[in-house]
Design a protein around this motif. Sequence first.
Motif, short mmCIF file in Angstrom:
data_model
loop_
_atom_site.label_atom_id
_atom_site.label_comp_id
_atom_site.label_asym_id
_atom_site.label_seq_id
_atom_site.Cartn_x
_atom_site.Cartn_y
_atom_site.Cartn_z
N SER A 8 0.82 -1.20 0.00
CA SER A 8 0.00 0.00 0.00
C SER A 8 0.86 1.25 0.00
CB SER A 8 -0.92 0.02 1.23
OG SER A 8 -0.16 0.04 2.42
N ALA A 9 0.30 2.33 -0.55
CA ALA A 9 1.04 3.60 -0.67
C ALA A 9 1.42 4.11 0.72
CB ALA A 9 0.18 4.63 -1.40
N GLY A 10 2.65 4.53 0.83
CA GLY A 10 3.10 5.16 2.06
C GLY A 10 3.60 4.21 3.12
N HIS A 11 3.54 2.89 2.87
CA HIS A 11 4.03 1.96 3.89
C HIS A 11 5.55 1.93 3.89
CE1 HIS A 11 4.56 -1.56 6.41
NE2 HIS A 11 3.27 -1.49 6.71
N ALA A 12 6.15 2.02 5.03
CA ALA A 12 7.60 2.01 5.17
C ALA A 12 8.16 0.64 4.78
CB ALA A 12 7.98 2.36 6.60
N PRO A 13 9.47 0.56 4.47
CA PRO A 13 10.08 -0.73 4.16
C PRO A 13 9.83 -1.74 5.28
CG PRO A 13 11.61 1.05 3.71
CD PRO A 13 10.44 1.67 4.40
N ALA A 14 9.43 -2.95 4.90
CA ALA A 14 9.08 -3.96 5.89
C ALA A 14 9.23 -5.35 5.30
CB ALA A 14 7.66 -3.75 6.40
N SER A 15 9.29 -6.34 6.17
CA SER A 15 9.36 -7.74 5.76
C SER A 15 8.41 -8.56 6.62
CB SER A 15 10.78 -8.29 5.92
OG SER A 15 11.67 -7.71 5.00
N LEU A 16 7.84 -9.59 6.00
CA LEU A 16 7.10 -10.60 6.75
C LEU A 16 8.07 -11.74 7.04
CD1 LEU A 16 4.58 -11.98 7.92
CD2 LEU A 16 4.04 -12.79 5.61
N LEU A 17 8.38 -11.94 8.31
CA LEU A 17 9.33 -12.95 8.73
C LEU A 17 8.61 -14.09 9.43
CD1 LEU A 17 12.04 -10.61 10.33
CD2 LEU A 17 11.94 -11.43 7.96
N ARG A 18 9.00 -15.30 9.10
CA ARG A 18 8.48 -16.47 9.81
C ARG A 18 9.59 -16.99 10.71
NH1 ARG A 18 7.18 -22.32 9.07
NH2 ARG A 18 5.11 -22.64 9.95
N LEU A 19 9.35 -16.98 12.01
CA LEU A 19 10.34 -17.36 13.00
C LEU A 19 9.98 -18.72 13.59
CD1 LEU A 19 10.47 -13.95 14.93
CD2 LEU A 19 11.67 -14.58 12.82
N THR A 20 10.90 -19.65 13.54
CA THR A 20 10.68 -20.98 14.11
C THR A 20 11.68 -21.20 15.23
OG1 THR A 20 10.01 -21.80 11.92
CG2 THR A 20 10.55 -23.44 13.59
N PHE A 21 11.19 -21.65 16.38
CA PHE A 21 12.04 -21.70 17.56
C PHE A 21 11.69 -22.93 18.39
CE2 PHE A 21 8.33 -19.09 18.09
CZ PHE A 21 7.71 -19.66 19.19
N GLN A 23 12.75 -17.14 8.17
CA GLN A 23 12.43 -17.18 6.74
C GLN A 23 11.74 -15.88 6.36
OE1 GLN A 23 9.40 -20.02 5.79
NE2 GLN A 23 9.45 -19.61 3.58
N GLU A 24 12.30 -15.21 5.36
CA GLU A 24 11.66 -13.98 4.88
C GLU A 24 10.64 -14.37 3.82
OE1 GLU A 24 12.96 -9.43 3.80
OE2 GLU A 24 14.27 -11.05 3.11
N VAL A 25 9.36 -14.19 4.16
CA VAL A 25 8.28 -14.63 3.29
C VAL A 25 7.92 -13.53 2.29
CG1 VAL A 25 5.91 -15.50 3.23
CG2 VAL A 25 7.40 -16.10 5.14
N VAL A 26 7.82 -12.30 2.75
CA VAL A 26 7.46 -11.16 1.89
C VAL A 26 8.37 -10.00 2.27
CG1 VAL A 26 5.67 -9.51 1.24
CG2 VAL A 26 5.05 -11.87 1.72
#
Length: 346
Positions: free
Chosen positions: A263-276, A341-344
Amino acid sequence: MIRLEDIHQTYQGSQGPVHALRGVDLHIRPGEIFGIIGRSGAGKSSLVRTVNLLNRPSQGTVTVAGRSLTALDSAGLRAARREIGMIFQHFNLLSSRSVFDNVALPLELAGLSRGEIRERVAPLLELVGLGTLADRYPSQISGGQKQRVGIARALASRPKVLLSDEATSALDPETTRAILALLQQINRDLGLTIVLITHQMQVIKQVAGRLAVMEAGRIVEQGDTLQVFSDPQHEVTRSLLDEIVPQELPVNVVERVRTLLGSAGHAPASLLRLTFSGPESDRPLLSDVARRFGLDLNIVHGQIDEVQGHPFGNLAVVATGARADLDSAVALLAGAGVRVQEVVHA
């Protein structure tokens, strides 16, 4: 305690040879509960029945408690089998015999006197919680109680090894948990080595310290249960684990986050999947990376479970901040034992 080396099992089927086992190597330690899991037809029941040579392998050696069973004659094998108890999915009780007499049967066949049998059977019935039901018949007790009779019968000859072939598959979830708790108690109190055959990861999760995953007659993965659950290496293992912790993020979660990040104006970001799993589960790692690298973190999905008191699971986190800070945060998490894991990314 149990060592299987290069085990092959071939049957003659209607359409030609059937290769049930293909070069299986397995070592089960004394006093542990070891799980063998796989889908129907994977070869797990064929494998467990080679341990007491109910199925004699076409090739390979079976060693139990230091004795090579595949090298024994008939008399030696009969004696060795007395040290290997077995419980079954469908109980295999004799309807014409009472609970007491079902448990006593292997002792009668071994030639013990009635007094010796009573001295051995009565404590076993108490151990499995059936002390007051000794005179009842199989038709008068529940499925869970029938399985307790089967367990007591398997213990009557004082075995060193107990084999369980889908012993909880015919039981409801509550009764299954009770039977598994009983097997844990027997393992602790008697020091028995227990081998569990199952197609249910929930069974493995509750009681097995180590496991092997089977597919098409082969072991495709094995190791410590917590490690396998938190970092499965084979596709079959990941598929079986889906019933406990989904191995992929739901599509709707990924698409929702993808739309948000685009979306317009969203700052740089990542969807991370963390497994622990294990100790890092109790550390405040997310708050640590948020403070240290100035990130905004938003948990959008997750699931946490336990393997016999040890936590494991995964979280999906939207991390917003500069790319260099995101990379540093990922490195810190990975260094702490978290799989990332970087998903998006947007």
